[in-house]
Design a protein around this motif. Structure first.
Motif, PDB file in Angstrom:
ATOM      1  N   ARG A 279       3.130  -7.415   4.871  1.00  0.00           N
ATOM      2  CA  ARG A 279       2.955  -6.133   5.026  1.00  0.00           C
ATOM      3  C   ARG A 279       4.275  -5.495   5.705  1.00  0.00           C
ATOM      4  O   ARG A 279       4.702  -4.113   5.369  1.00  0.00           O
ATOM      5  CB  ARG A 279       1.898  -5.993   6.303  1.00  0.00           C
ATOM      6  CG  ARG A 279       1.943  -4.655   7.234  1.00  0.00           C
ATOM      7  CD  ARG A 279       1.297  -3.567   6.181  1.00  0.00           C
ATOM      8  NE  ARG A 279       0.268  -3.782   5.444  1.00  0.00           N
ATOM      9  CZ  ARG A 279      -0.264  -3.230   4.480  1.00  0.00           C
ATOM     10  NH1 ARG A 279       0.544  -2.220   4.321  1.00  0.00           N
ATOM     11  NH2 ARG A 279      -1.382  -3.623   3.951  1.00  0.00           N
ATOM     12  N   THR A 280       5.017  -6.082   6.295  1.00  0.00           N
ATOM     13  CA  THR A 280       6.267  -5.495   7.072  1.00  0.00           C
ATOM     14  C   THR A 280       7.574  -5.775   6.125  1.00  0.00           C
ATOM     15  O   THR A 280       8.654  -5.455   6.551  1.00  0.00           O
ATOM     16  CB  THR A 280       6.652  -5.938   8.344  1.00  0.00           C
ATOM     17  OG1 THR A 280       6.832  -7.369   8.301  1.00  0.00           O
ATOM     18  CG2 THR A 280       5.391  -5.875   9.084  1.00  0.00           C
ATOM     19  N   GLY A 281       7.493  -6.365   4.727  1.00  0.00           N
ATOM     20  CA  GLY A 281       8.694  -6.395   3.824  1.00  0.00           C
ATOM     21  C   GLY A 281       8.955  -7.866   4.094  1.00  0.00           C
ATOM     22  O   GLY A 281      10.145  -8.133   3.501  1.00  0.00           O
TER      23      GLY A 281
ATOM     24  N   PRO B 291      -1.516  -0.431   0.190  1.00  0.00           N
ATOM     25  CA  PRO B 291      -1.444  -1.664  -0.543  1.00  0.00           C
ATOM     26  C   PRO B 291       0.041  -2.129  -0.897  1.00  0.00           C
ATOM     27  O   PRO B 291       0.862  -0.911  -0.992  1.00  0.00           O
ATOM     28  CB  PRO B 291      -2.236  -1.386  -1.886  1.00  0.00           C
ATOM     29  CG  PRO B 291      -3.232  -0.404  -1.478  1.00  0.00           C
ATOM     30  CD  PRO B 291      -2.558   0.655  -0.507  1.00  0.00           C
ATOM     31  N   LEU B 292       0.447  -2.944  -0.952  1.00  0.00           N
ATOM     32  CA  LEU B 292       1.971  -3.408  -1.285  1.00  0.00           C
ATOM     33  C   LEU B 292       2.446  -3.178  -2.630  1.00  0.00           C
ATOM     34  O   LEU B 292       3.488  -3.353  -2.969  1.00  0.00           O
ATOM     35  CB  LEU B 292       2.237  -4.844  -0.817  1.00  0.00           C
ATOM     36  CG  LEU B 292       1.452  -5.576   0.436  1.00  0.00           C
ATOM     37  CD1 LEU B 292       1.922  -6.596   0.795  1.00  0.00           C
ATOM     38  CD2 LEU B 292       2.025  -4.382   1.770  1.00  0.00           C
ATOM     39  N   ASN B 293       1.373  -2.538  -3.589  1.00  0.00           N
ATOM     40  CA  ASN B 293       1.926  -2.393  -4.872  1.00  0.00           C
ATOM     41  C   ASN B 293       2.149  -1.103  -5.243  1.00  0.00           C
ATOM     42  O   ASN B 293       1.974  -0.453  -6.449  1.00  0.00           O
ATOM     43  CB  ASN B 293       0.737  -2.938  -5.987  1.00  0.00           C
ATOM     44  CG  ASN B 293      -0.499  -2.352  -5.777  1.00  0.00           C
ATOM     45  OD1 ASN B 293      -0.830  -1.627  -4.732  1.00  0.00           O
ATOM     46  ND2 ASN B 293      -1.420  -2.445  -6.602  1.00  0.00           N
ATOM     47  N   LEU B 294       2.387   0.023  -4.135  1.00  0.00           N
ATOM     48  CA  LEU B 294       2.596   1.279  -4.428  1.00  0.00           C
ATOM     49  C   LEU B 294       3.776   1.538  -5.392  1.00  0.00           C
ATOM     50  O   LEU B 294       4.732   0.563  -5.260  1.00  0.00           O
ATOM     51  CB  LEU B 294       3.070   1.983  -3.221  1.00  0.00           C
ATOM     52  CG  LEU B 294       2.154   2.161  -2.068  1.00  0.00           C
ATOM     53  CD1 LEU B 294       2.546   2.900  -1.075  1.00  0.00           C
ATOM     54  CD2 LEU B 294       0.665   2.777  -2.598  1.00  0.00           C
TER      55      LEU B 294
ATOM     56  N   ASN C 218       8.444  -5.745  -3.049  1.00  0.00           N
ATOM     57  CA  ASN C 218       8.145  -4.454  -3.357  1.00  0.00           C
ATOM     58  C   ASN C 218       7.718  -3.752  -1.933  1.00  0.00           C
ATOM     59  O   ASN C 218       8.101  -2.494  -1.767  1.00  0.00           O
ATOM     60  CB  ASN C 218       6.708  -4.200  -4.183  1.00  0.00           C
ATOM     61  CG  ASN C 218       6.741  -2.894  -4.792  1.00  0.00           C
ATOM     62  OD1 ASN C 218       7.631  -2.357  -5.473  1.00  0.00           O
ATOM     63  ND2 ASN C 218       5.499  -2.146  -4.279  1.00  0.00           N
ATOM     64  N   SER C 219       7.060  -4.148  -0.982  1.00  0.00           N
ATOM     65  CA  SER C 219       7.049  -3.713   0.154  1.00  0.00           C
ATOM     66  C   SER C 219       8.080  -3.424   0.930  1.00  0.00           C
ATOM     67  O   SER C 219       7.860  -2.353   1.607  1.00  0.00           O
ATOM     68  CB  SER C 219       6.049  -4.967   1.181  1.00  0.00           C
ATOM     69  OG  SER C 219       5.772  -4.209   2.471  1.00  0.00           O
ATOM     70  N   LEU C 220       8.922  -4.298   0.868  1.00  0.00           N
ATOM     71  CA  LEU C 220      10.241  -3.818   1.778  1.00  0.00           C
ATOM     72  C   LEU C 220      11.085  -2.693   0.921  1.00  0.00           C
ATOM     73  O   LEU C 220      11.393  -1.812   1.526  1.00  0.00           O
ATOM     74  CB  LEU C 220      11.234  -4.980   1.597  1.00  0.00           C
ATOM     75  CG  LEU C 220      12.734  -4.883   2.456  1.00  0.00           C
ATOM     76  CD1 LEU C 220      12.467  -4.582   3.761  1.00  0.00           C
ATOM     77  CD2 LEU C 220      13.479  -6.024   2.480  1.00  0.00           C
ATOM     78  N   LYS C 221      11.034  -2.703  -0.380  1.00  0.00           N
ATOM     79  CA  LYS C 221      11.713  -1.881  -1.185  1.00  0.00           C
ATOM     80  C   LYS C 221      11.077  -0.332  -0.946  1.00  0.00           C
ATOM     81  O   LYS C 221      11.893   0.679  -0.655  1.00  0.00           O
ATOM     82  CB  LYS C 221      12.042  -2.102  -2.369  1.00  0.00           C
ATOM     83  CG  LYS C 221      12.854  -1.218  -3.336  1.00  0.00           C
ATOM     84  CD  LYS C 221      12.871  -1.542  -4.904  1.00  0.00           C
ATOM     85  CE  LYS C 221      13.659  -0.843  -5.809  1.00  0.00           C
ATOM     86  NZ  LYS C 221      13.175   0.594  -5.939  1.00  0.00           N
ATOM     87  N   VAL C 222       9.876  -0.107  -1.370  1.00  0.00           N
ATOM     88  CA  VAL C 222       9.356   0.912  -1.583  1.00  0.00           C
ATOM     89  C   VAL C 222       9.011   1.437  -0.176  1.00  0.00           C
ATOM     90  O   VAL C 222       9.035   2.684  -0.015  1.00  0.00           O
ATOM     91  CB  VAL C 222       7.946   0.838  -2.580  1.00  0.00           C
ATOM     92  CG1 VAL C 222       7.358   2.190  -2.521  1.00  0.00           C
ATOM     93  CG2 VAL C 222       8.312   0.508  -3.773  1.00  0.00           C
TER      94      VAL C 222
ATOM     95  N   GLY D 237       8.974   2.005  11.266  1.00  0.00           N
ATOM     96  CA  GLY D 237       8.093   0.913  10.893  1.00  0.00           C
ATOM     97  C   GLY D 237       9.076  -0.080  10.110  1.00  0.00           C
ATOM     98  O   GLY D 237      10.150   0.070  10.191  1.00  0.00           O
ATOM     99  N   LYS D 238       8.421  -0.997   9.343  1.00  0.00           N
ATOM    100  CA  LYS D 238       9.111  -1.817   8.561  1.00  0.00           C
ATOM    101  C   LYS D 238       8.315  -2.234   7.426  1.00  0.00           C
ATOM    102  O   LYS D 238       6.976  -2.216   7.672  1.00  0.00           O
ATOM    103  CB  LYS D 238       9.314  -3.159   9.318  1.00  0.00           C
ATOM    104  CG  LYS D 238      10.254  -3.106  10.241  1.00  0.00           C
ATOM    105  CD  LYS D 238      10.635  -4.545  11.019  1.00  0.00           C
ATOM    106  CE  LYS D 238      11.844  -4.382  12.047  1.00  0.00           C
ATOM    107  NZ  LYS D 238      13.201  -4.206  11.221  1.00  0.00           N
ATOM    108  N   GLY D 239       8.740  -1.937   6.185  1.00  0.00           N
ATOM    109  CA  GLY D 239       8.033  -2.382   4.850  1.00  0.00           C
ATOM    110  C   GLY D 239       6.841  -1.223   4.810  1.00  0.00           C
ATOM    111  O   GLY D 239       7.219  -0.079   4.902  1.00  0.00           O
TER     112      GLY D 239
END
Length: 463
Positions: free
Chosen positions: A244-246, A416-419, A326-330, A353-355
């Motif tokens: 969740r947070t990258g 979702p983490l796939n944005l 992807n969570s971290l990057k996007v 926030g984070k991720g």
């Protein structure tokens, strides 16, 4: 006569609000209709929801973080189908299962090296209940310390650690020995632990209600103080965990080693209720210290084959699709891009926030006309301004979001983490337009504000 869920859903999908008004929580239906969220969704794929007219909605709630890998992921669906057709022995109870052993093995690969045992249950609140019991038994102490504004679940034990009064009101007396301290306050923590009578300090690495991120030295100091005073350090990663947070776990941002990690939500891809507690060998061996204590704590459906299969498939998807990365990057891109809007808009205080755990906070502006409009909303109900953002985001831009907590001027994103980059652009552009509209007085958005204030005042009078 053939039984068909598909036929039942098709036949009754538009009856759902009537069914809930008659048989379930009618106040939930009233709330959805009041704010215009009463849609009839027919399909969900990945990060998108689709209503009966085919309109696509970008879901930035993901079931309060449950659908981290997106909704209805085919890999998890296939794993569940396969599990159902294998005729596996399930919940034999006087036995141990293969799938739970495999899921425990895979999860423990992701935890700090001091963590090497797993306990499975059905939800985040059950994980917290287990952590309370395990901490008390291991330390032979009664007291539990938690943080103000924290959230750990709504069963009686977990509720006793809830830092929001609205959830606790009228349900007492709650579990004795539970004390709240300010979040991100090392001095308050040391004072609470200094009598050497606290079993556990239970804390969210990043608080879900408001997305409160601690100072960089906070969690390392938590770990040090807990060791100093013989208190177990319990990280509630029910919402922050699994990418969740990258990072796989939020604690990884600070390289700390808690004694227990509570998890749930995203672990089964959103298909089957599942929770768990990862812990040290010492805790496991202390609680389950004799053969006659082998079943001293458990849950009937905990370790069921469907939940375990879903968990294994979810971990596979996260690794194959690089969702943590992807969570971290996007997520970082979204945070930085929304933060840049604060230079344009007086109402926007900042973004943190984070991720993909993100908070957008609003504030009273300096301009007199804007300040007066803000005060009108705050007088009706603190935090009401956010509804003037979330409702247009939903109605006009088809983005589903939520206010971060009661009485807060904070909007929270748990997508979702796939944005994708396309999703990122849609989010930033939509927030830009929605926030810009609030700076136009008079304007249609402020007619919405007046209506919301009227509903809030009417609700206050009825109470």
């Amino acid at each position: 006569m053939t039984f068909s869920i598909a036929e039942l859903f098709t036949q009754h999908n538009t009856d759902k609000f009537d069914l809930h008004e008659q048989h379930l929580n009618n106040q939930m239906v009233r709330m959805l209709k009041t704010i215009g969220y009463d849609r009839h969704y027919e399909r969900a794929v990945g990060q998108y929801l689709y209503d009966q007219s085919g309109t696509e909605y970008l879901d930035l709630l993901s079931g309060f973080g449950v659908f981290a890998i997106g909704r209805n992921h085919p890999t998890v669906i296939n794993a569940l189908k396969e599990t159902l057709t294998l005729e596996l022995p399930n919940l034999v109870q006087l036995d141990v299962s293969v799938l739970s052993g495999l899921l425990a093995k895979e999860l423990l690969k992701t935890t700090p090296e001091n963590i090497d045992k797993m306990f499975f249950c059905n939800s985040g609140t059950e994980a917290l209940e287990a952590a309370i019991k395990f901490a008390r038994y291991t330390t032979k102490r009664e007291n539990i310390v938690f943080c103000e504004h924290g959230y750990h679940g709504l069963t009686m034990g977990a509720l006793s650690l809830c830092g929001e009064e609205i959830f606790r009101e009228g349900f007492g007396p709650l579990l004795p020995g539970c004390k709240a301290i300010p979040f991100n306050d090392i001095e308050a923590l040391e004072k609470a632990l200094s009598n050497n009578d606290v079993a556990a300090f239970i804390v969210e690495p990043i608080q879900g209600k408001g997305v409160n991120v601690p100072d960089d030295n906070y969690l390392p100091e938590v770990e040090r103080l807990c060791k100093k005073y013989g208190t177990l350090f319990v990280a509630d990663e029910v919402q922050t965990g699994l990418g969740r947070t990258g990072k796989f776990w939020a604690i990884d941002h600070w390289n700390v080693k808690p004694d227990m990690i509570c998890m749930a939500k995203a672990l089964s891809g959103g298909f089957v209720p599942v929770g768990g507690v990862a812990m040290t060998q010492k805790i496991m061996d202390t609680v389950f210290n004799r053969m006659d204590r082998a079943v001293v704590h458990g849950s009937t459906f905990g370790k069921n084959n469907l939940a375990m299969a879903a968990g294994l498939a979810t971990l596979h998807v996260m690794e194959e699709e690089k969702l943590v990365e992807n969570s971290l990057k996007v997520g970082t891109d979204i945070i930085n891009s929304l933060q840049a809007l604060s230079e344009k808009y007086e109402f926007l205080k900042g973004v943190r926030g984070k991720g993909m755990m993100i908070a957008i906070e609003f504030q009273s502006p300096k301009s007199l006309r804007l300040k007066a409009a803000w005060a009108m909303l705050e007088a009706a109900n603190k935090g009401l301004f956010c509804q003037m953002i979330t409702i247009p985001l939903f109605k006009d831009h088809h983005i589903l979001t939520q206010v971060a907590g009661h009485g807060m001027n904070v909007i929270k994103l748990l997508p979702p983490l796939n944005l994708t980059q396309k999703d990122r652009d849609h989010i930033v552009n939509s927030f830009d337009k929605a926030i810009a509209d609030t700076h136009q007085i008079p304007g249609s958005i402020w007619e919405l504000g007046k209506n919301l204030a009227g509903h809030a005042l009417k609700s206050k009078k009825s109470r």
